[in-house]
Design a protein around this motif. Structure first.
Motif, short mmCIF file in Angstrom:
data_model
loop_
_atom_site.label_atom_id
_atom_site.label_comp_id
_atom_site.label_asym_id
_atom_site.label_seq_id
_atom_site.Cartn_x
_atom_site.Cartn_y
_atom_site.Cartn_z
N GLN A 1 35.09 38.26 47.89
CA GLN A 1 35.51 37.39 48.83
C GLN A 1 36.45 36.27 47.94
OE1 GLN A 1 35.54 37.42 51.82
NE2 GLN A 1 33.93 38.55 52.70
N GLU A 2 36.02 36.09 46.76
CA GLU A 2 37.06 35.13 46.12
C GLU A 2 38.28 35.84 45.66
OE1 GLU A 2 36.29 31.86 42.72
OE2 GLU A 2 35.21 33.86 42.33
N TYR A 3 38.01 37.03 45.42
CA TYR A 3 39.09 37.72 44.92
C TYR A 3 40.15 37.93 45.79
CZ TYR A 3 41.63 41.31 42.18
OH TYR A 3 42.44 42.15 41.46
N GLU B 1 42.41 38.26 52.40
CA GLU B 1 42.43 39.80 52.58
C GLU B 1 43.92 40.22 52.53
OE1 GLU B 1 40.53 41.11 55.96
OE2 GLU B 1 38.53 40.36 55.48
N GLU C 1 29.30 40.81 47.05
CA GLU C 1 30.20 40.54 47.79
C GLU C 1 31.18 39.35 47.64
OE1 GLU C 1 30.20 40.03 52.74
OE2 GLU C 1 28.41 40.36 51.57
N THR C 2 30.42 38.20 47.06
CA THR C 2 30.95 36.97 47.12
C THR C 2 32.30 36.77 46.14
OG1 THR C 2 29.11 36.53 45.42
CG2 THR C 2 28.81 35.75 47.75
N ALA D 1 38.12 45.80 46.99
CA ALA D 1 39.28 44.84 46.35
C ALA D 1 39.89 45.28 45.06
CB ALA D 1 38.47 43.63 46.08
N PRO E 1 40.35 36.16 49.34
CA PRO E 1 39.92 35.17 50.02
C PRO E 1 40.78 35.35 51.50
CG PRO E 1 41.27 34.10 48.73
CD PRO E 1 41.09 35.61 47.96
N MET F 1 32.33 47.37 50.44
CA MET F 1 33.67 46.47 50.54
C MET F 1 34.65 46.62 49.26
SD MET F 1 33.64 42.18 50.64
CE MET F 1 35.25 41.38 51.02
N THR G 1 39.24 46.38 54.50
CA THR G 1 38.44 46.20 53.33
C THR G 1 37.22 46.84 53.20
OG1 THR G 1 37.27 44.18 54.56
CG2 THR G 1 39.53 43.67 53.27
N THR G 2 36.47 47.33 54.10
CA THR G 2 35.08 47.90 54.24
C THR G 2 35.19 49.52 54.79
OG1 THR G 2 34.54 47.00 56.58
CG2 THR G 2 34.14 45.64 54.26
#
Length: 229
Positions: free
Chosen positions: A98-100, A104, A94-95, A133, A102, A131, A59-60
């Motif tokens: 993370q929701e998109y 990974e 970033e949040t 997504a 959750p 990060m 992811t990063t």
């Protein structure tokens, strides 16, 4: 203007000797002024690009060394060359990412990116992270556009700011110097105002004239007030 010339000018303008404004103190004043200018104006000379490959399932990635801020990220359909069809990623917090993703588990061509752990470091591993997504499903080529923190004047003796914005650098240093010397307040105000005037002109050049052309944007027209009849 070189680093040594700037040190001499600071002492000459303030009429203070090296026993008060020691090399260590003057070095700090110059460094503070350089960082202030870097924050006040995004300088074209410090625009950089870096090409790399995303990592499948990761992811990063590391932000390029000495990054001040990222201007944009392109991801290419190719995994071997940064050419051809590509997508500009949308920047999010970033949040949001993370929701998109959750768990990974959402993989595909990245659409979003976010910054975190940001700090200007000397290497890729200390400059923060980006990060993505969805999580990359292959090793796509990417191109990151960013502004870099330049080498400070103390180390190189000259840099873009000292060569192309010497008066503004001097005025900024004098404002810092009079602040350190605690007066006289009128001199601090004088050089602070002089710096603000010059940095406005410098900003007009960097984010104005250097980012437009007369053919597509038209010639810059400056209004001139006529005398009252």
């Amino acid at each position: 203007m070189t680093y040594d010339e700037l040190k001499t000018k600071i002492r000459d303008y303030t009429e203070v000797s090296s026993t008060v404004l020691t090399d260590t103190i003057v070095n700090g004043i110059i460094e503070d002024a350089e960082f202030r200018i870097l924050r006040d104006v995004p300088i074209d000379a410090y625009k950089k690009q870096k090409i790399g490959n995303l990592v499948t399932g990761q992811t990063t990635i590391n932000v390029p060394a000495k990054t001040l801020f990222v201007k944009g990220v392109q991801v290419y359909e190719s995994t071997s060359a940064a050419t051809g069809a590509n997508t500009w990623l949308e920047k999010r917090d970033e949040t949001y990412l993370q929701e998109y993703i959750p768990a990974e588990t959402s993989t595909g061509t990245p659409k979003y990116y976010a910054m975190f752990g940001g700090a200007t470091g000397e290497s890729d591993t200390t400059s923060g992270r980006m990060m993505f997504a969805p999580v990359p499903d292959t090793t796509y080529k990417f191109r990151v556009h960013f502004n870099v923190a330049p080498a400070l004047l103390e180390g190189d003796n000259t840099n873009y700011i000292s060569l192309n914005f010497p008066n503004g650098l001097l005025y900024c240093c004098l404002s810092e110097a009079y602040g350190f010397l605690k007066g006289p307040i009128d001199m601090l105000t004088l050089y602070e105002n002089k710096y603000k005037q010059e940095v406005q002109k410098f900003a007009n050049e960097q984010v104005g004239r250097r980012r437009r052309d007369d053919y597509t944007d038209g010639a810059v027209r400056i209004p001139i007030n006529s005398a009252n009849p």
